[in-house]
Design an enzyme around this catalytic site. Structure first.
Site, short mmCIF file in Angstrom:
data_model
loop_
_atom_site.label_atom_id
_atom_site.label_comp_id
_atom_site.label_asym_id
_atom_site.label_seq_id
_atom_site.Cartn_x
_atom_site.Cartn_y
_atom_site.Cartn_z
N ILE A 37 6.63 3.43 6.50
CA ILE A 37 5.84 2.95 7.64
C ILE A 37 5.98 4.00 8.73
O ILE A 37 7.09 4.49 8.99
CB ILE A 37 6.35 1.57 8.09
N LEU A 38 4.88 4.37 9.35
CA LEU A 38 4.89 5.48 10.29
C LEU A 38 4.93 4.96 11.73
O LEU A 38 4.27 3.97 12.05
CB LEU A 38 3.64 6.34 10.08
N SER A 91 -9.17 2.65 -1.98
CA SER A 91 -9.84 3.06 -0.74
C SER A 91 -9.16 4.29 -0.14
O SER A 91 -7.94 4.34 -0.04
CB SER A 91 -9.74 1.94 0.31
N LEU A 132 -1.32 -1.14 9.63
CA LEU A 132 -0.99 -0.79 8.25
C LEU A 132 -2.20 -0.97 7.32
O LEU A 132 -2.81 -2.03 7.30
CB LEU A 132 0.19 -1.67 7.77
N ASP A 133 -2.49 0.06 6.55
CA ASP A 133 -3.57 0.02 5.55
C ASP A 133 -4.89 -0.50 6.12
O ASP A 133 -5.58 -1.28 5.47
CB ASP A 133 -3.17 -0.87 4.35
N THR A 135 -4.53 4.78 10.97
CA THR A 135 -4.37 4.33 12.35
C THR A 135 -3.10 3.49 12.40
O THR A 135 -2.41 3.34 11.38
CB THR A 135 -5.57 3.47 12.80
N ASN A 155 -5.14 8.50 4.00
CA ASN A 155 -4.29 7.78 3.06
C ASN A 155 -5.17 7.24 1.94
O ASN A 155 -6.38 7.08 2.10
CB ASN A 155 -3.60 6.61 3.77
N HIS A 211 -5.20 3.89 -0.68
CA HIS A 211 -4.55 2.59 -0.88
C HIS A 211 -5.21 1.87 -2.06
O HIS A 211 -6.44 1.75 -2.09
CB HIS A 211 -4.66 1.74 0.39
N ASN A 222 -1.48 11.91 -7.59
CA ASN A 222 -2.58 12.26 -6.69
C ASN A 222 -2.44 13.70 -6.20
O ASN A 222 -3.43 14.42 -6.09
CB ASN A 222 -2.64 11.30 -5.50
N GLN A 248 -9.21 6.49 -11.00
CA GLN A 248 -10.23 6.53 -9.94
C GLN A 248 -9.70 7.28 -8.71
O GLN A 248 -10.42 8.03 -8.06
CB GLN A 248 -10.63 5.10 -9.53
C1 GRF Z 1 -1.04 5.41 -5.55
O1 GRF Z 1 -1.27 4.25 -6.27
C2 GRF Z 1 -1.65 5.31 -4.19
O2 GRF Z 1 -2.79 4.51 -4.14
C3 GRF Z 1 -0.54 4.70 -3.38
O3 GRF Z 1 0.63 5.25 -3.91
C4 GRF Z 1 0.43 5.62 -5.26
C5 GRF Z 1 0.85 7.04 -5.43
O4 GRF Z 1 0.86 7.46 -6.76
N1 GRF Z 1 -0.75 4.95 -1.98
P1 GRF Z 1 1.18 8.96 -7.12
O5 GRF Z 1 2.57 9.29 -6.59
O6 GRF Z 1 0.13 9.83 -6.52
O7 GRF Z 1 1.16 9.00 -8.61
#
Ligand code: GRF
Length: 221
Positions: free
Chosen positions: A96-97, A140, A148-149, A145, A111, A113, A18, A177
């Site tokens: 966990i924050l 998503s 969690l998630d 907040t 974030n 998820h 990402n 995606q």
């Molecule tokens: C992703 O699947 C994201 O949805 C989750 O952690 C993973 C991170 O993947 N929160 P990358 O390190 O960005 O490849």
């Protein structure tokens, strides 16, 4: 007048695909942001290499060197704030924050998820979606907040589950995606289109009750 790039800090724990998508979107002009630093709580991960390669400050803050969650989070907060970001991006940051940390970044931390929240919070979402015999899966983007998630949703991508899908194939398809919608959502924030007030998200001044969905390569509102 051109808008100055949004200063962001990206937090990672692993491979950072990402992060790479965000770097690429900035380089191609699709995302008007500037990554001031990438911070990992784990040394030696691929995401740090990606940051270095792109000429971005790559920092390690190893949680193992801290006795409590609070002391680690405070050190992390100080490190993040030394870069003065306007938005903090969690991109596979597997921690966990603590409450104070989350409150400090209220309305300025996103974030991603891998599920259609509010369904399937937590880990192993791909297998759990298959076990539940769902026909659709997704990912998503949400503000963070203290639950969690479950912060206010910004944008989701939705895919159909095929009968041959496995947890691995879903992970791959969902990752694709993620790499589209995360830069898109960050750019909405950079352009001032996405705002947050009192646990409510707005896009172009309209309350986001149901998040826009990225389906078959287009946005549905
Ligand atoms: C992703 O699947 C994201 O949805 C989750 O952690 C993973 C991170 O993947 N929160 P990358 O390190 O960005 O490849």
């Amino acid at each position: 007048m051109p808008v100055a790039p949004l200063p962001i800090v990206v937090l990672i724990s692993g491979s950072g695909t990402n992060l790479q998508a965000i770097i690429d979107a900035i380089e191609s002009g699709q995302l008007n942001a500037r990554i001031k630093a990438v911070i990992s709580n784990r040394p030696g991960v691929k995401g740090l290499e990606r940051a270095e390669k792109a000429g971005i400050a790559a920092k390690v803050l190893d949680h193992k060197n801290y006795e409590t969650r609070e002391s680690f989070d405070l050190a992390l907060q100080q490190l993040i704030d030394s870069y003065a970001p306007e938005l903090v991006i969690l991109a596979g940051f597997m921690r966990i924050l603590s409450e104070d940390f989350v409150n400090h970044y209220n309305g300025r931390m996103l974030n991603i998820h891998p599920s259609l929240l509010p369904d399937f919070r937590g880990l192993n979402t791909h297998q759990r979606v298959l076990d539940a015999k769902r026909k659709e899966h997704g990912v998503s983007v949400h503000f963070v907040t203290n639950e969690l998630d479950s912060g206010p949703l910004v944008l989701q991508a939705v895919i159909d589950i095929n009968k041959n899908d496995t947890a691995d194939s879903l992970a791959k398809r969902i990752h694709k995606q993620e790499h589209i919608i995360y830069p898109m959502a960050i750019n909405w924030f950079a352009e001032g289109r996405l705002t947050y007030n009192n646990k409510q998200t707005y896009l172009d001044n309209q309350i986001i009750n149901k998040p826009p969905k990225w389906i078959n390569n287009q946005l549905e509102y």
